[in-house]
Write a protein that holds these residues in place. Structure first.
Motif, PDB file in Angstrom:
ATOM      1  N   THR A  47       0.839  -1.195   0.000  1.00  0.00           N
ATOM      2  CA  THR A  47       0.000   0.000   0.000  1.00  0.00           C
ATOM      3  C   THR A  47       0.874   1.244   0.000  1.00  0.00           C
ATOM      4  O   THR A  47       0.658   2.168  -0.784  1.00  0.00           O
ATOM      5  CB  THR A  47      -0.936   0.014   1.229  1.00  0.00           C
ATOM      6  N   ALA A  48       1.865   1.282   0.885  1.00  0.00           N
ATOM      7  CA  ALA A  48       2.756   2.437   0.974  1.00  0.00           C
ATOM      8  C   ALA A  48       3.455   2.682  -0.357  1.00  0.00           C
ATOM      9  O   ALA A  48       3.560   3.828  -0.816  1.00  0.00           O
ATOM     10  CB  ALA A  48       3.777   2.234   2.088  1.00  0.00           C
ATOM     11  N   LEU A  49       3.898   1.621  -1.009  1.00  0.00           N
ATOM     12  CA  LEU A  49       4.621   1.777  -2.276  1.00  0.00           C
ATOM     13  C   LEU A  49       3.699   2.217  -3.409  1.00  0.00           C
ATOM     14  O   LEU A  49       4.096   3.014  -4.261  1.00  0.00           O
ATOM     15  CB  LEU A  49       5.360   0.481  -2.620  1.00  0.00           C
ATOM     16  N   VAL A  50       2.467   1.721  -3.431  1.00  0.00           N
ATOM     17  CA  VAL A  50       1.508   2.141  -4.460  1.00  0.00           C
ATOM     18  C   VAL A  50       1.170   3.613  -4.283  1.00  0.00           C
ATOM     19  O   VAL A  50       1.178   4.389  -5.246  1.00  0.00           O
ATOM     20  CB  VAL A  50       0.232   1.265  -4.442  1.00  0.00           C
ATOM     21  N   ILE A  51       0.887   4.036  -3.052  1.00  0.00           N
ATOM     22  CA  ILE A  51       0.581   5.447  -2.792  1.00  0.00           C
ATOM     23  C   ILE A  51       1.781   6.311  -3.178  1.00  0.00           C
ATOM     24  O   ILE A  51       1.634   7.351  -3.825  1.00  0.00           O
ATOM     25  CB  ILE A  51       0.209   5.677  -1.301  1.00  0.00           C
ATOM     26  N   TYR A  52       2.971   5.881  -2.794  1.00  0.00           N
ATOM     27  CA  TYR A  52       4.208   6.620  -3.103  1.00  0.00           C
ATOM     28  C   TYR A  52       4.381   6.757  -4.619  1.00  0.00           C
ATOM     29  O   TYR A  52       4.717   7.826  -5.122  1.00  0.00           O
ATOM     30  CB  TYR A  52       5.385   5.876  -2.473  1.00  0.00           C
ATOM     31  N   ALA A  53       4.123   5.673  -5.358  1.00  0.00           N
ATOM     32  CA  ALA A  53       4.253   5.709  -6.819  1.00  0.00           C
ATOM     33  C   ALA A  53       3.196   6.614  -7.447  1.00  0.00           C
ATOM     34  O   ALA A  53       3.489   7.390  -8.362  1.00  0.00           O
ATOM     35  CB  ALA A  53       4.162   4.296  -7.398  1.00  0.00           C
ATOM     36  N   LEU A  54       1.956   6.530  -6.962  1.00  0.00           N
ATOM     37  CA  LEU A  54       0.872   7.326  -7.531  1.00  0.00           C
ATOM     38  C   LEU A  54       0.915   8.789  -7.097  1.00  0.00           C
ATOM     39  O   LEU A  54       0.205   9.626  -7.651  1.00  0.00           O
ATOM     40  CB  LEU A  54      -0.486   6.716  -7.181  1.00  0.00           C
ATOM     41  N   ALA A  55       1.745   9.105  -6.112  1.00  0.00           N
ATOM     42  CA  ALA A  55       1.889  10.504  -5.673  1.00  0.00           C
ATOM     43  C   ALA A  55       2.403  11.369  -6.818  1.00  0.00           C
ATOM     44  O   ALA A  55       2.123  12.569  -6.872  1.00  0.00           O
ATOM     45  CB  ALA A  55       2.826  10.598  -4.474  1.00  0.00           C
ATOM     46  N   GLY A  56       3.103  10.757  -7.755  1.00  0.00           N
ATOM     47  CA  GLY A  56       3.627  11.487  -8.911  1.00  0.00           C
ATOM     48  C   GLY A  56       2.601  11.687 -10.008  1.00  0.00           C
ATOM     49  O   GLY A  56       2.869  12.384 -10.984  1.00  0.00           O
ATOM     50  N   GLY A  57       1.434  11.069  -9.886  1.00  0.00           N
ATOM     51  CA  GLY A  57       0.389  11.224 -10.889  1.00  0.00           C
ATOM     52  C   GLY A  57      -0.169   9.892 -11.346  1.00  0.00           C
ATOM     53  O   GLY A  57       0.248   8.826 -10.901  1.00  0.00           O
ATOM     54  N   LEU A  80      -4.731   8.595  -7.411  1.00  0.00           N
ATOM     55  CA  LEU A  80      -5.170   8.779  -6.033  1.00  0.00           C
ATOM     56  C   LEU A  80      -6.450   9.602  -6.005  1.00  0.00           C
ATOM     57  O   LEU A  80      -6.611  10.543  -6.773  1.00  0.00           O
ATOM     58  CB  LEU A  80      -4.093   9.484  -5.214  1.00  0.00           C
ATOM     59  N   THR A  81      -7.334   9.251  -5.104  1.00  0.00           N
ATOM     60  CA  THR A  81      -8.522  10.071  -4.846  1.00  0.00           C
ATOM     61  C   THR A  81      -8.083  11.205  -3.906  1.00  0.00           C
ATOM     62  O   THR A  81      -6.967  11.168  -3.369  1.00  0.00           O
ATOM     63  CB  THR A  81      -9.620   9.245  -4.150  1.00  0.00           C
ATOM     64  N   PRO A  82      -8.950  12.177  -3.674  1.00  0.00           N
ATOM     65  CA  PRO A  82      -8.599  13.207  -2.685  1.00  0.00           C
ATOM     66  C   PRO A  82      -8.251  12.602  -1.316  1.00  0.00           C
ATOM     67  O   PRO A  82      -7.317  13.058  -0.656  1.00  0.00           O
ATOM     68  CB  PRO A  82      -9.849  14.084  -2.626  1.00  0.00           C
ATOM     69  N   LEU A  83      -8.958  11.544  -0.908  1.00  0.00           N
ATOM     70  CA  LEU A  83      -8.630  10.880   0.349  1.00  0.00           C
ATOM     71  C   LEU A  83      -7.242  10.235   0.271  1.00  0.00           C
ATOM     72  O   LEU A  83      -6.443  10.334   1.200  1.00  0.00           O
ATOM     73  CB  LEU A  83      -9.692   9.828   0.698  1.00  0.00           C
ATOM     74  N   GLY A  84      -6.955   9.578  -0.841  1.00  0.00           N
ATOM     75  CA  GLY A  84      -5.638   8.968  -1.030  1.00  0.00           C
ATOM     76  C   GLY A  84      -4.517   9.990  -1.018  1.00  0.00           C
ATOM     77  O   GLY A  84      -3.420   9.730  -0.502  1.00  0.00           O
ATOM     78  N   GLU A  85      -4.789  11.168  -1.558  1.00  0.00           N
ATOM     79  CA  GLU A  85      -3.780  12.231  -1.572  1.00  0.00           C
ATOM     80  C   GLU A  85      -3.399  12.681  -0.170  1.00  0.00           C
ATOM     81  O   GLU A  85      -2.287  13.167   0.043  1.00  0.00           O
ATOM     82  CB  GLU A  85      -4.270  13.417  -2.403  1.00  0.00           C
ATOM     83  N   THR A  86      -4.298  12.502   0.801  1.00  0.00           N
ATOM     84  CA  THR A  86      -3.957  12.886   2.173  1.00  0.00           C
ATOM     85  C   THR A  86      -2.870  11.988   2.765  1.00  0.00           C
ATOM     86  O   THR A  86      -2.277  12.330   3.787  1.00  0.00           O
ATOM     87  CB  THR A  86      -5.189  12.862   3.107  1.00  0.00           C
ATOM     88  N   LEU A  87      -2.603  10.851   2.130  1.00  0.00           N
ATOM     89  CA  LEU A  87      -1.555   9.949   2.606  1.00  0.00           C
ATOM     90  C   LEU A  87      -0.187  10.248   2.005  1.00  0.00           C
ATOM     91  O   LEU A  87       0.812   9.692   2.447  1.00  0.00           O
ATOM     92  CB  LEU A  87      -1.934   8.500   2.292  1.00  0.00           C
ATOM     93  N   ILE A  88      -0.127  11.110   0.995  1.00  0.00           N
ATOM     94  CA  ILE A  88       1.152  11.365   0.327  1.00  0.00           C
ATOM     95  C   ILE A  88       2.202  11.864   1.315  1.00  0.00           C
ATOM     96  O   ILE A  88       3.302  11.306   1.389  1.00  0.00           O
ATOM     97  CB  ILE A  88       0.988  12.369  -0.841  1.00  0.00           C
ATOM     98  N   GLU A  89       1.874  12.886   2.073  1.00  0.00           N
ATOM     99  CA  GLU A  89       2.871  13.466   2.983  1.00  0.00           C
ATOM    100  C   GLU A  89       3.357  12.478   4.043  1.00  0.00           C
ATOM    101  O   GLU A  89       4.564  12.267   4.186  1.00  0.00           O
ATOM    102  CB  GLU A  89       2.332  14.738   3.630  1.00  0.00           C
ATOM    103  N   PRO A  90       2.450  11.832   4.804  1.00  0.00           N
ATOM    104  CA  PRO A  90       2.966  10.920   5.834  1.00  0.00           C
ATOM    105  C   PRO A  90       3.704   9.710   5.261  1.00  0.00           C
ATOM    106  O   PRO A  90       4.744   9.312   5.790  1.00  0.00           O
ATOM    107  CB  PRO A  90       1.729  10.497   6.619  1.00  0.00           C
ATOM    108  N   LEU A  91       3.210   9.146   4.159  1.00  0.00           N
ATOM    109  CA  LEU A  91       3.894   7.977   3.601  1.00  0.00           C
ATOM    110  C   LEU A  91       5.208   8.358   2.925  1.00  0.00           C
ATOM    111  O   LEU A  91       6.172   7.592   2.971  1.00  0.00           O
ATOM    112  CB  LEU A  91       2.975   7.218   2.640  1.00  0.00           C
ATOM    113  N   THR A  92       5.281   9.536   2.332  1.00  0.00           N
ATOM    114  CA  THR A  92       6.540  10.008   1.758  1.00  0.00           C
ATOM    115  C   THR A  92       7.570  10.193   2.868  1.00  0.00           C
ATOM    116  O   THR A  92       8.734   9.825   2.714  1.00  0.00           O
ATOM    117  CB  THR A  92       6.332  11.322   0.982  1.00  0.00           C
ATOM    118  N   THR A  93       7.133  10.735   3.986  1.00  0.00           N
ATOM    119  CA  THR A  93       8.035  10.911   5.124  1.00  0.00           C
ATOM    120  C   THR A  93       8.568   9.564   5.593  1.00  0.00           C
ATOM    121  O   THR A  93       9.778   9.412   5.840  1.00  0.00           O
ATOM    122  CB  THR A  93       7.306  11.633   6.276  1.00  0.00           C
TER     123      THR A  93
END
Length: 123
Positions: A28-38, A86-99
């Motif tokens: 999950t963390a890696l998918v969110i991290y990858a999709l953070a770029g678009g 990412l949905t708007p909800l998914g985008e809220t995870l970008i910062e904490p998971l990137t950290t």
């Protein structure tokens, strides 16, 4: 009616712990991290996240879609083209998971070193 009590992750709330389990999962963390770029197509995601099997990527994407973190868009083409974002909800995870991902990149040598010291001192 009063203000609802703020959830506490240390409580026995099963649903709250299921959400934590979802976002604590490495895939999950890696998918969110990858999709953070678009937005990415399935094949792009699989190439981006080295080592993920097709089965695990599909399972992770379905869970993220079901939980409202990822949006899947299918285009009528032959073969079908599917994009994930990412949905708007998914985008809220970008910062904490990137950290967390950056922490892992910056400190993994220290963790590996500590593990090797610990493993050599065990009887």
């Amino acid at each position: 009616m009063g203000i609802p009590e703020k959830p506490c992750i240390l409580s026995q709330d099963i649903e709250l712990r299921q959400v934590l389990t979802l976002i604590a999962d490495k895939w999950t963390a890696l998918v969110i991290y990858a999709l953070a770029g678009g937005t990415l197509r399935y094949g792009q995601l699989q190439r981006e996240i080295q080592g993920v099997s097709q089965r695990m990527l599909t399972r992770t994407l379905r869970a993220l879609e079901q939980d409202g973190l990822v949006e899947r868009k299918v285009y009528p083409a032959v073969p079908p083209m599917v994009e994930y974002s990412l949905t708007p909800l998914g985008e809220t995870l970008i910062e904490p998971l990137t950290t967390i991902c950056r922490w892992a990149e910056n400190h993994f040598h220290e963790v590996v070193s500590a593990r090797s010291r610990h493993n050599t001192t065990d009887p």
